[in-house]
Design a protein around this motif. Structure first.
Motif, short mmCIF file in Angstrom:
data_model
loop_
_atom_site.label_atom_id
_atom_site.label_comp_id
_atom_site.label_asym_id
_atom_site.label_seq_id
_atom_site.Cartn_x
_atom_site.Cartn_y
_atom_site.Cartn_z
N SER A 24 49.05 34.59 48.42
CA SER A 24 48.17 35.74 48.29
C SER A 24 47.69 35.93 46.86
N VAL A 25 48.61 35.84 45.90
CA VAL A 25 48.25 36.03 44.49
C VAL A 25 47.28 34.97 44.03
N ARG A 26 47.56 33.71 44.35
CA ARG A 26 46.67 32.62 43.91
C ARG A 26 45.29 32.73 44.57
N GLN A 27 45.25 33.17 45.82
CA GLN A 27 43.94 33.36 46.47
C GLN A 27 43.17 34.49 45.79
N ARG A 28 43.84 35.60 45.55
CA ARG A 28 43.18 36.74 44.90
C ARG A 28 42.64 36.35 43.53
N VAL A 228 43.14 37.70 33.28
CA VAL A 228 42.94 39.09 33.72
C VAL A 228 42.99 39.16 35.24
N ASP A 229 42.31 38.21 35.91
CA ASP A 229 42.30 38.20 37.38
C ASP A 229 43.72 38.01 37.92
N LEU A 230 44.51 37.18 37.26
CA LEU A 230 45.88 36.94 37.72
C LEU A 230 46.74 38.18 37.55
N ALA A 231 46.63 38.86 36.42
CA ALA A 231 47.41 40.09 36.21
C ALA A 231 47.06 41.13 37.26
N LEU A 232 45.77 41.27 37.55
CA LEU A 232 45.34 42.23 38.57
C LEU A 232 45.86 41.82 39.95
N ALA A 233 45.78 40.54 40.27
CA ALA A 233 46.24 40.07 41.57
C ALA A 233 47.73 40.30 41.76
#
Length: 347
Positions: A24-28, A228-233
């Motif tokens: 889920s995190v990697r997809q987000r 940033v996208d990873l921290a948010l995910a």
């Protein structure tokens, strides 16, 4: 946020596995199939660490705050200001507003601790620092080793000068310790705002990375947008774990206590503003007697509604959580993220 105490186990959520968290995190974040940045294990640790930390500092604090409702909520009411704000409104609506204010202050504070945990547990570089006043460290090996020391804040705070002064002092002490093992070591002190700082800078011996630059450093990613996208995910995925939180139950318990205390005996659906004003400003035996009766009614209301009324000897962890609840109650939402400055130091 440099202190850490023993934490409870992860929130019970058997429906979400580690593999599902990673996918889920990697997809987000758009990082499926990537080998750079945090490993799958780091992603899981960051997500579960965020959820665990938030559960401790929000849910537990709220639960233990119920028997302290008067000290934390009703004794702090200014009947002239709040009476104006809630003029003509029924008791239930007033109580929701008052308890909601208190809960939101704790929510912001708990979120700050959780973000720090996400940054450290989810990072292939950072680890918890043992240096006083320092949250995290990252050591870069080489002919001239570099020790990066971080103080991590979840957002901008009002007492910036006080924090920076303490940070520089702590950084100097840490440098003395580090050069004892390697005289070539270079120490860099970083003041981090995890969200809200868009530009990097350097001032008075302190590095001030942008929020994006910090997450790129923490996650070992070259692309700041990806970081940033990873921290948010990861934080969003932690929200999935927190859906089973019982914090709402504790809020309802606090509302039961506050409502029973504030109710007007002659008109139970209304707030007794006259009593509140008189008791908070006058020394009178009859008012004191009424106050004690209201406390008793509040406890009975909480128990009748099926909520817990914590009692008995507290552990040191519980006492620290209580200190947090007391301090958070007196802070504005902007200041509550800087709660560390108000709590006693713990070895």
């Amino acid at each position: 946020m440099s202190r850490r105490i023993s934490l409870p186990e992860d929130p019970e959520n058997v429906a979400i596995t580690d593999a599902e968290i990673v996918t889920s995190v990697r997809q987000r974040a758009g990082l499926l199939g990537r080998n750079d940045g945090p490993s799958d294990a780091h992603i899981v640790q960051g997500v579960r660490g965020f959820a665990r930390e938030f559960t401790y500092w929000y849910g537990r604090v709220l639960e233990e705050a119920i028997p302290k409702f008067h000290n934390l909520v009703t004794s702090r009411i200014n009947p002239m200001i709040r009476g104006m704000e809630y003029e003509g409104l029924p008791l239930a609506e007033v109580v929701r507003g008052l308890v909601g204010d208190y809960a939101r202050r704790n929510y912001v504070t708990a979120g700050g601790w959780a973000i720090e945990q996400l940054a450290i547990a989810g990072s292939p570089r950072l680890h918890k620092s043992s240096a006083a006043g320092i949250d995290a460290e990252w050591h870069e090996a080489g002919a001239t080793p570099v020790s990066n020391l971080y103080v991590i804040k979840s957002g901008t705070v009002t007492r910036n000068s006080d924090i920076l002064k303490a940070l520089k002092s702590h950084g100097q002490e840490a440098q003395k310790r580090l050069i004892q093992t390697n005289k070539k070591a270079v120490v860099r002190v970083h003041y981090v705002v995890t969200a809200g700082r868009r530009k990097s800078g350097y001032e008075d011996g302190v590095y001030r990375p942008s929020s994006a630059e910090f997450w790129a450093q923490a996650f070992a990613l070259e692309n700041e947008k990806e970081a940033v996208d990873l921290a948010l995910a990861m934080s969003q995925q932690a929200g999935e774990l927190l859906k089973q939180s019982d914090a709402a139950t504790h809020i309802r318990g606090m509302e039961s206590a506050v409502a029973a205390y504030l109710a007007n005996p002659a008109s139970p659906a209304q707030v007794d503003w006259e009593f509140l004003a008189q008791f908070n400003m006058l020394k009178d035996p009859e008012l004191e007697k009424d106050h004690k009766n209201r406390l008793a009614r509040a406890k009975a209301a909480v128990m009748k509604a099926g909520h817990k009324w914590p009692s008995g000897r507290k552990s040191k962890d519980s006492e620290l959580a209580s200190d947090l609840a007391n301090a958070a109650a007196s802070l504005s939402p902007e200041g509550s993220v800087d709660l560390l400055e108000l709590l006693p130091q713990q070895e």
